[in-house]
Design an enzyme around this catalytic site. Structure first.
Site, PDB file in Angstrom:
ATOM      1  CG  ASP A   1       5.205  10.134   4.170  1.00  0.00           C
ATOM      2  OD1 ASP A   1       4.449   9.515   3.390  1.00  0.00           O
ATOM      3  OD2 ASP A   1       5.060  10.133   5.414  1.00  0.00           O
TER       4      ASP A   1
ATOM      5  CB  VAL B   1      -0.937  -0.001   1.230  1.00  0.00           C
ATOM      6  CG1 VAL B   1      -1.679   1.328   1.349  1.00  0.00           C
ATOM      7  CG2 VAL B   1      -1.932  -1.143   1.128  1.00  0.00           C
ATOM      8  CB  THR B   2       4.028   2.098   1.803  1.00  0.00           C
ATOM      9  OG1 THR B   2       3.484   1.815   3.092  1.00  0.00           O
ATOM     10  CG2 THR B   2       4.938   3.311   1.917  1.00  0.00           C
TER      11      THR B   2
ATOM     12  CB  SER C   1       8.522  -3.171  11.867  1.00  0.00           C
ATOM     13  OG  SER C   1       8.276  -2.758  10.529  1.00  0.00           O
TER      14      SER C   1
ATOM     15  N   GLY D   1      -0.330   2.390   7.784  1.00  0.00           N
ATOM     16  CA  GLY D   1      -0.082   2.350   9.217  1.00  0.00           C
ATOM     17  C   GLY D   1      -1.214   1.663   9.971  1.00  0.00           C
TER      18      GLY D   1
ATOM     19  CG  ASP E   1       4.562   5.938   6.215  1.00  0.00           C
ATOM     20  OD1 ASP E   1       3.887   5.804   5.177  1.00  0.00           O
ATOM     21  OD2 ASP E   1       4.233   6.699   7.140  1.00  0.00           O
TER      22      ASP E   1
ATOM     23  CG  ASP F   1       1.281   8.960   5.255  1.00  0.00           C
ATOM     24  OD1 ASP F   1       2.246   8.185   5.359  1.00  0.00           O
ATOM     25  OD2 ASP F   1       1.140   9.980   5.948  1.00  0.00           O
TER      26      ASP F   1
END
Length: 221
Positions: free
Chosen positions: A91, A31-32, A80, A70, A87, A66
């Site tokens: 960003d 997903v990130t 982790s 999480g 992440d 984002d």
């Protein structure tokens, strides 16, 4: 400021979607990566052509990743250091694409060198603001200050203004002025935030250095 309230709200809203992805076997890291790729594509495909409305729509659809990644990690119990590092790193990539896309527009068809420079300053100052906190924490300081304009504020101000400015192509007069105003606001706000963090780190470092000798003398007594 927005991080405190908006993040909590959208986390609750996106929890069912995060659970759905988990059931489908999607990993938080995937997903990130997908979210970052979507933001980069939306910013660098649409913004340099002046398609601010559609670019903002695409970016907004992906920027919520984002929060989703999480949320998924917490539901899976897999929070982790690697996930936090990935992440945070991606960003920075996404933010660079957004302001880089705006800089490309003003350097090209937008034909405004001043706003091109302001966009680049927003890009650079955003990176440095994040770095000051990360570096301060790396040397053991709490960096206990949020600052006037953090990442959430930078994105909301810029994307809302860009999306509205994009309505100019649909015949809404005068609304395109919102994007230049937003860029100046983000630039000034980022500078203030940078100063706030540097001052805070200097103060915390001085306090930590002052306590170190005292603790050392107590240990030898």
């Amino acid at each position: 400021m927005l991080n405190k309230y908006a993040r909590a709200f959208f986390t609750r809203v996106l929890t069912p979607f995060a659970a759905f992805l988990i059931r489908r076997g999607v990993s938080p890291d995937a997903v990130t990566f997908i979210g970052t790729a979507g933001v980069v594509a939306g910013a660098l495909v649409f913004f340099p052509r002046g398609e601010f409305f559609w670019g903002t729509i695409v970016i907004t659809l992906f920027v919520f990743s984002d929060l989703v990644d999480g949320n998924m990690a917490r539901q899976l119990g897999r929070s982790s250091r690697w996930g936090a590092f990935l992440d945070s790193t991606l960003d920075r990539v996404a933010d660079s694409a957004i302001f880089g896309g705006l800089a490309l527009w003003y350097a090209g068809s937008g034909d405004n060198n001043v706003l091109c420079a302001v966009s680049i300053f927003c890009l650079a100052s955003g990176q440095v603001v994040s770095y000051t906190k990360a570096r301060g924490e790396a040397i053991g300081l709490p960096v206990a200050v949020n600052g006037l304009v953090e990442r959430a504020e930078r994105l909301v101000i810029t994307l809302v203004a860009a999306g509205l400015a994009g309505l100019h192509k649909f015949g809404v007069p005068g609304i395109d002025v919102l994007l230049p105003v937003a860029l100046w606001v983000v630039a000034v706000g980022s500078l203030v935030t940078l100063v706030q963090r540097v001052v805070t780190v200097r103060k915390e470092a001085a306090e930590a250095d002052a306590q170190a000798p005292a603790q050392g003398s107590e240990a030898t007594s």
